[in-house]
Motif scaffolding. Structure first.
Motif, PDB file in Angstrom:
ATOM      1  N   LYS A  61       0.642  -1.081  -0.417  1.00 33.22           N
ATOM      2  CA  LYS A  61      -0.298  -0.127  -0.035  1.00 33.22           C
ATOM      3  C   LYS A  61       0.801   1.152   0.269  1.00 33.22           C
ATOM      4  O   LYS A  61       0.647   2.121  -0.391  1.00 33.22           O
ATOM      5  N   ALA A  62       2.089   0.781   0.473  1.00 29.90           N
ATOM      6  CA  ALA A  62       2.838   2.402   0.920  1.00 29.90           C
ATOM      7  C   ALA A  62       3.617   2.635  -0.248  1.00 29.90           C
ATOM      8  O   ALA A  62       3.707   3.545  -0.920  1.00 29.90           O
ATOM      9  N   MET A  63       3.628   1.551  -1.273  1.00 26.74           N
ATOM     10  CA  MET A  63       4.739   1.806  -2.488  1.00 26.74           C
ATOM     11  C   MET A  63       3.268   2.153  -3.685  1.00 26.74           C
ATOM     12  O   MET A  63       4.080   2.804  -4.472  1.00 26.74           O
ATOM     13  N   LEU A  64       2.088   1.726  -3.451  1.00 22.83           N
ATOM     14  CA  LEU A  64       1.807   2.301  -4.604  1.00 22.83           C
ATOM     15  C   LEU A  64       1.604   4.050  -4.094  1.00 22.83           C
ATOM     16  O   LEU A  64       1.087   4.143  -5.275  1.00 22.83           O
ATOM     17  N   ALA A  65       1.519   4.217  -3.088  1.00 21.88           N
ATOM     18  CA  ALA A  65       1.096   5.849  -3.102  1.00 21.88           C
ATOM     19  C   ALA A  65       2.215   6.018  -2.934  1.00 21.88           C
ATOM     20  O   ALA A  65       2.206   7.287  -3.815  1.00 21.88           O
ATOM     21  N   GLN A  66       3.507   5.868  -2.888  1.00 25.11           N
ATOM     22  CA  GLN A  66       4.711   6.130  -3.391  1.00 25.11           C
ATOM     23  C   GLN A  66       5.365   6.311  -4.509  1.00 25.11           C
ATOM     24  O   GLN A  66       5.429   7.282  -5.083  1.00 25.11           O
ATOM     25  N   SER A  67       4.285   5.655  -5.360  1.00 24.65           N
ATOM     26  CA  SER A  67       4.881   5.522  -6.578  1.00 24.65           C
ATOM     27  C   SER A  67       3.380   6.769  -7.594  1.00 24.65           C
ATOM     28  O   SER A  67       4.808   7.204  -8.283  1.00 24.65           O
ATOM     29  N   LEU A  68       3.344   7.765  -7.202  1.00 26.62           N
ATOM     30  CA  LEU A  68       1.733   8.385  -7.695  1.00 26.62           C
ATOM     31  C   LEU A  68       3.099   9.764  -7.335  1.00 26.62           C
ATOM     32  O   LEU A  68       3.539  10.596  -8.659  1.00 26.62           O
ATOM     33  N   LEU A  69       3.773   9.689  -5.927  1.00 25.31           N
ATOM     34  CA  LEU A  69       4.450  10.879  -5.550  1.00 25.31           C
ATOM     35  C   LEU A  69       5.442  10.712  -5.826  1.00 25.31           C
ATOM     36  O   LEU A  69       6.037  11.776  -7.013  1.00 25.31           O
ATOM     37  N   LYS A  70       5.846   9.768  -7.154  1.00 34.42           N
ATOM     38  CA  LYS A  70       7.438   9.543  -7.838  1.00 34.42           C
ATOM     39  C   LYS A  70       7.139   9.980  -9.128  1.00 34.42           C
ATOM     40  O   LYS A  70       7.394  10.971  -9.186  1.00 34.42           O
ATOM     41  N   LEU A  71       6.164   9.763  -9.557  1.00 36.78           N
ATOM     42  CA  LEU A  71       5.440  10.423 -10.726  1.00 36.78           C
ATOM     43  C   LEU A  71       6.002  11.132 -10.705  1.00 36.78           C
ATOM     44  O   LEU A  71       6.317  12.498 -11.958  1.00 36.78           O
ATOM     45  N   TYR A  72       5.083  12.504  -9.810  1.00 36.25           N
ATOM     46  CA  TYR A  72       5.000  13.956 -10.581  1.00 36.25           C
ATOM     47  C   TYR A  72       6.070  14.647  -9.752  1.00 36.25           C
ATOM     48  O   TYR A  72       6.539  15.348 -10.412  1.00 36.25           O
ATOM     49  N   ALA A  73       6.611  14.077  -8.829  1.00 40.03           N
ATOM     50  CA  ALA A  73       8.056  14.599  -8.357  1.00 40.03           C
ATOM     51  C   ALA A  73       8.838  14.807  -9.701  1.00 40.03           C
ATOM     52  O   ALA A  73      10.225  15.636 -10.141  1.00 40.03           O
ATOM     53  N   GLU A  74       9.002  13.713 -10.664  1.00 40.69           N
ATOM     54  CA  GLU A  74       9.337  13.330 -11.742  1.00 40.69           C
ATOM     55  C   GLU A  74       9.086  14.869 -12.630  1.00 40.69           C
ATOM     56  O   GLU A  74       9.843  14.819 -14.088  1.00 40.69           O
ATOM     57  N   ASN A  75       7.325  14.486 -12.662  1.00 44.12           N
ATOM     58  CA  ASN A  75       7.586  15.142 -14.388  1.00 44.12           C
ATOM     59  C   ASN A  75       6.808  16.540 -13.647  1.00 44.12           C
ATOM     60  O   ASN A  75       5.190  16.659 -13.604  1.00 44.12           O
ATOM     61  N   PRO A  76       6.689  17.584 -12.857  1.00 47.61           N
ATOM     62  CA  PRO A  76       5.893  18.120 -12.349  1.00 47.61           C
ATOM     63  C   PRO A  76       5.401  19.116 -13.383  1.00 47.61           C
ATOM     64  O   PRO A  76       4.488  20.109 -13.790  1.00 47.61           O
ATOM     65  N   ASN A  77       5.986  19.096 -14.767  1.00 49.74           N
ATOM     66  CA  ASN A  77       5.766  19.865 -16.088  1.00 49.74           C
ATOM     67  C   ASN A  77       5.872  18.991 -17.112  1.00 49.74           C
ATOM     68  O   ASN A  77       6.733  19.447 -18.113  1.00 49.74           O
ATOM     69  N   PRO A  78       4.905  18.084 -17.385  1.00 47.03           N
ATOM     70  CA  PRO A  78       4.626  17.397 -18.740  1.00 47.03           C
ATOM     71  C   PRO A  78       4.803  17.538 -19.523  1.00 47.03           C
ATOM     72  O   PRO A  78       3.994  19.052 -19.527  1.00 47.03           O
ATOM     73  N   ALA A  79       5.583  17.458 -20.706  1.00 51.72           N
ATOM     74  CA  ALA A  79       4.862  17.978 -21.695  1.00 51.72           C
ATOM     75  C   ALA A  79       3.565  17.747 -22.353  1.00 51.72           C
ATOM     76  O   ALA A  79       3.197  16.320 -21.890  1.00 51.72           O
ATOM     77  N   GLU A  80       3.239  18.594 -23.028  1.00 50.04           N
ATOM     78  CA  GLU A  80       1.088  18.208 -22.997  1.00 50.04           C
ATOM     79  C   GLU A  80       0.968  17.990 -24.650  1.00 50.04           C
ATOM     80  O   GLU A  80       1.865  17.587 -25.577  1.00 50.04           O
ATOM     81  N   GLY A  81      -0.446  17.326 -24.761  1.00 48.72           N
ATOM     82  CA  GLY A  81      -0.445  16.133 -25.733  1.00 48.72           C
ATOM     83  C   GLY A  81      -0.475  14.725 -26.316  1.00 48.72           C
ATOM     84  O   GLY A  81       0.241  13.737 -24.745  1.00 48.72           O
ATOM     85  N   MET A  82      -0.661  13.662 -26.890  1.00 50.30           N
ATOM     86  CA  MET A  82      -0.526  12.792 -27.293  1.00 50.30           C
ATOM     87  C   MET A  82       0.563  12.178 -28.328  1.00 50.30           C
ATOM     88  O   MET A  82       0.346  12.989 -29.430  1.00 50.30           O
ATOM     89  N   ALA A  83       1.006  11.265 -28.099  1.00 53.87           N
ATOM     90  CA  ALA A  83       1.834  10.662 -29.599  1.00 53.87           C
ATOM     91  C   ALA A  83       1.237   9.750 -30.968  1.00 53.87           C
ATOM     92  O   ALA A  83      -0.417   9.311 -30.056  1.00 53.87           O
TER      93      ALA A  83
END
Length: 482
Positions: free
Chosen positions: A460-482
């Motif tokens: 459970k802790a790792m699930l929560a942490q994974s989303l926090l990691k996603l944001y920490a590594e991508n606070p300003n993601p490129a927009e649009g889809m490939a």
């Protein structure tokens, strides 16, 4: 169909009357090729590695390293393999053997033949070339272009990895008169239609998908194998035996990869290595998955259809494919149907696939989300089973999450979509506050258990942490889809 047989180190052998479950390792050792060792019996140590000649992407033939302990030898009917003995001997060492010897890469020597075969496959890999002078250091690639992932499935119990790496990094290109290098310029021998029937059961290799589906309709209890990376473990460690084995790994209709306007269709019989090379980064989320999926030795045999077909709740491909909103194409003798992967599994290792159906392909809809990630939590960085795995695919437009897909493994009886977390993200600004709130939701998804790999609380802790990691590594993601 002629008598089943194989070419080993340039010599033809007939299999004779052998049981369908006989592994390539077992058969090779009975023929005197004892360089091929049995270590684990489940594809984790690489002591049994051999080279198989397969159709190449860049050349007519490529030398591919595989685990002989997992492959049924009848699955190699009509094909060509090379063992450590076939690479060279004391009087004429192969370049890989020479470098291993002079750099102290062998200690007890038990693992060495397997290392040599895996290293030779990388030695002959098309496209391997020296790094440009002054290129930044890369701890996973040598200055000669050698990819250390080629050895990720080989274990040295004497902890001799540094000299093994030194041997790998000392290799130059193959000489022009190298017979195995020249062999790449001629087509690989195609896998042929096989029928072996004896008191131990049947082994059948159909020539086409229609033949395979008719066989499955007539033999609904048959065991279907492709890379055999799962069934091979059952044979070796649990004594599994099958009255009928149907091999589908070389069926042409299962080996197609098509990039269309609306979706990418990946044939179920393609190995993970083949998919990785053919996509060449076209699906970034799968590009993140592949290096973390078992080892190169396993990826050289394991198929995407097989990974889906086993239905394991900790299969690594499923979380990524769930995040990609993939569909499963099921075929039977009368036609085919398409099922969303999110609806495919019904309970532990059970799906909506009928016994007379095969997974023909996986379809990934286009366009692709712009923000993707694959997080695998395991005890080892590579060649390990997940405690938890999460695939993310988010579309962010004007700072807002307009679409979210999250696939999870290891937290329920089946791979699942994190639907509550997706709802918590969609329509919200992509911000630290949104990520923190959604992470709390993600930590409550599924019904994780305590087992020998991890506790429920840790998962459970790792699930929560994974989303926090996603944001920490991508606070300003490129927009649009490939």
């Amino acid at each position: 169909m002629g008598a089943a047989g194989i070419r080993v180190n340039g010599q033809e052998f007939a299999f004779g009357d052998i049981a369908p479950h006989t592994t390539a390792l077992e058969w090779l050792r009975t023929q005197g090729f004892t360089g091929c060792k049995e270590g684990c019996g489940e594809g984790e140590c690489g002591a049994c590695s051999v080279l198989v000649a397969r159709p190449g992407l860049d050349r007519p033939t490529e030398w591919v390293a595989v685990n002989a302990c997992l492959l049924p030898v009848l699955g190699l009917d009509g094909q060509e393999i090379v063992t450590a003995e076939g690479l060279g001997g004391p009087e004429s060492l192969h370049p890989v053997q020479y470098e291993m010897a002079v750099r102290g890469g062998s200690q007890c020597g038990y693992c060495t033949p397997g290392f040599v075969c895996s290293m030779a496959a990388e030695f002959y890999r098309p496209g391997r070339q020296a790094q440009p002078e002054g290129a930044p250091a890369d701890h996973e690639h040598g200055p000669n272009g050698f990819d250390l992932h080629a050895l990720s499935g080989n274990l040295c119990r004497c902890t001799g990895y540094r000299p093994i790496r030194d041997a790998a990094y000392a290799l130059g290109p193959p000489e022009r008169d190298d017979p195995l290098a020249r062999r790449r310029e001629a087509p690989a021998t195609p896998a042929r239609q096989t029928l072996v029937r004896n008191d131990d059961g049947e082994f059948l290799r159909p020539a086409a998908l229609a033949d395979a589906l008719r066989l499955l309709r007539d033999r609904p209890t048959a065991t279907v194998v492709a890379g055999a990376t799962d069934w091979g473990v059952e044979v070796n460690l649990r004594g599994a035996r099958a009255a009928c084995v149907i091999a589908i790994d070389r069926v042409p209709e299962l080996r197609e990869l098509v990039v269309g306007a609306e979706h990418i269709e990946i044939g179920a019989g393609l190995t993970l290595t083949e998919i990785e090379r053919r996509l060449a980064g076209r699906v970034p989320l799968l590009g993140l998955l592949f290096p973390q999926f078992a080892s190169r030795l396993i990826r050289n045999s394991a198929t995407i259809g097989g990974n889906l077909g086993t239905g394991s709740p900790i299969g690594d491909a499923m979380p990524a494919l769930l995040a990609l909103d993939a569909d499963v194409v099921l075929a039977d003798a009368d036609g085919e149907r398409q099922v969303p992967l999110a609806d495919y599994y019904v309970e532990y290792r059970r799906s909506v696939r009928r016994v007379d159906e095969l997974i023909r392909a996986v379809r990934i809809p286009l366009p692709l989300a712009g923000l993707v990630a694959f997080h695998k939590i395991a005890k080892r960085r590579f060649d390990d089973i997940s405690s938890v795995a999460a695939g993310f695919a988010l579309e962010v437009a004007d700072g807002t999450v307009v679409r979210a897909r999250i696939g999870l493994g290891g937290v329920a009886a089946t791979p699942i979509r994190a639907r509550a977390t997706e709802s918590a993200l969609e329509g919200q600004p992509w911000s630290a506050e949104t990520a923190a709130a959604a992470a709390r939701v993600l930590g409550g998804e599924g019904s994780p258990l305590d087992d020998h790999r991890a506790s429920a609380a840790y998962r459970k802790a790792m699930l929560a942490q994974s989303l926090l990691k996603l944001y920490a590594e991508n606070p300003n993601p490129a927009e649009g889809m490939a």
